[in-house]
Design an enzyme around this catalytic site. Sequence first.
Site, PDB file in Angstrom:
ATOM      1  N   SER A   1       0.868  -1.267   0.065  1.00  0.00           N
ATOM      2  CA  SER A   1      -0.020   0.154   0.133  1.00  0.00           C
ATOM      3  C   SER A   1       0.829   1.286  -0.075  1.00  0.00           C
ATOM      4  CB  SER A   1      -0.953   0.160   1.148  1.00  0.00           C
ATOM      5  OG  SER A   1      -1.991  -0.909   0.944  1.00  0.00           O
TER       6      SER A   1
ATOM      7  N   HIS B   1      -6.881  -9.674   4.088  1.00  0.00           N
ATOM      8  CA  HIS B   1      -5.884 -10.266   4.631  1.00  0.00           C
ATOM      9  C   HIS B   1      -6.316 -11.444   5.609  1.00  0.00           C
ATOM     10  CE1 HIS B   1      -2.366  -8.100   3.412  1.00  0.00           C
ATOM     11  NE2 HIS B   1      -2.985  -6.937   3.581  1.00  0.00           N
TER      12      HIS B   1
END
Length: 536
Positions: free
Chosen positions: A75, A287
């Site tokens: 990210s 995740h």
Amino acid sequence: MKKVLIIMLFLFQTSLSSIHADTQKPRNVIFMVMDGTNSDVVTLARWYKGSPLSLDSILVGGVQTYSLRSGITDSAAAATAMAVGKKTNEDMIGMIPFLDKNHGFVARPTVNILEAAKMKGLATGLISTSPIQHATPAAFSAHSASRNDYDDIAEQQVYQGINVVLGGGKIALLPKNPDLNQLPQQPIGIGSILPQYRKDGENLIQTIKQKGYHYIESKEQLKHISGTKVWGSFANEDIAYEIDRQKLAPNQPSLAEMTKKAIELLAKQKQGFFLFVEGSKIDWAAHKNDPIGMISEVLAFDAAVKEALRFAKNDKNTLLIAVTDHGNSGLTMGNDDTRHSYFKTPVQNFVNPLKKAKYSLAGAISQLNTDHTNIKQVAKSYGLDPLSKQDFNRLKKAKDIEEEMVTQLAKRAHLGFTTRGHTGEDVFLYAYGPSKPVGLINNTEIPKIIAEFLNVPSFNKLNHSLFVNANEYYKNLGYETKIDLTTKENPIFIAKKGETTITYPANKNIKVYNENVVELKGITIFNGSNFWISLD
């Protein structure tokens, strides 16, 4: 025939003019990111909702997401690419690798699109359902060699001068041993993302108030707030998943409510605005391979897009862009169980098992007793109902209850997952308004498209004034220089010549000229070896 051609030409020209910005009106940009979202999640969320998404009407292309040295980005690198227009390595926030003759490759700060908009005189806003110091919002508001330097990122954000800041991350604003009564209860979340206090001892909430912000902490306060500077910290760390929020954290606002209010506040400032919005926790749920959390946050993000799109359509001089920074989890509608039956598997077989869930994985687990005696009730709240004796025994024996719960739900809903990490596929590009991008683009093109639309100064020009090597600059002027690391949490650059002493504290937008404090246009950055300063 000639008259018909003239009419057609007029209509064509009128149509063309409607897609260009009105040069007389202030221009606005709303840039929205749904973190860690692959295409099957969007499809599944649409089926779950049972009607089209707001995003569907503005689908215009795709985005390539790879980082400087990997086909699969994190990210930090993805957000930096979308903020500064350059590829970088994992973990870097608003910085790119730079070859320093004395220190080898180091991280060098580079101007982001929010800073460029601010230099143009536009109002700015930053929204996130994660801690506001998390990687993606950080890349649009700070500069650090590591996404984990939450203390530095938080301090830079406070001194950045952003008009509206809304999200989580209150802990990163507080000093060691804060009054615990200041901390709102955090009923759910993944926990321990942020350190429990600021190591430098600064109380940034006091600083926020001193800088003239209306500081707020609740949905009700957000509803009634007005003013040109607003800072909302609605959670110690992350804001609850939307499916859990109303039941477990009703005092927190939704992403749509934050987006609507930010637009309302920024639109009152006549010069135009740049607003960044992140739906953070699709990624977090991915995740965990939690389809409930993923769907919850896609729909929450879509509701925020609906608010932004409503404004853009009425304003007609606002560019709206929505993207994903990268894929995550490799979720698929269909798994090994459907290998021979996919062609006769109705949508209900995927969706109905998911609709039994009343909470996300995090929300369900938050209600689990320490002795696990209520595990059946918790499983039922996550949609595992009815629970067979075999499944119940697996839950009781599981070393990782969360993993077992999501595995069982995925099997019931015929979903597949390839990983608990990121994935490297191209992602959807959504856009509306004048100068909107179309087709397949690289993520580094996004800030350049926004900069051109807003007519902001070039990033290269701004870099030469906002991020100057302090040591080289002052030595060329005949100063003696040093870096003071006496207090390692607060590095200071010092330049001395004769009776003049100039100091620059890291992560702030000030310099001290002898005893006079001078406010700077940009933030002072220390990358571990060099100071980068703004020239006033």
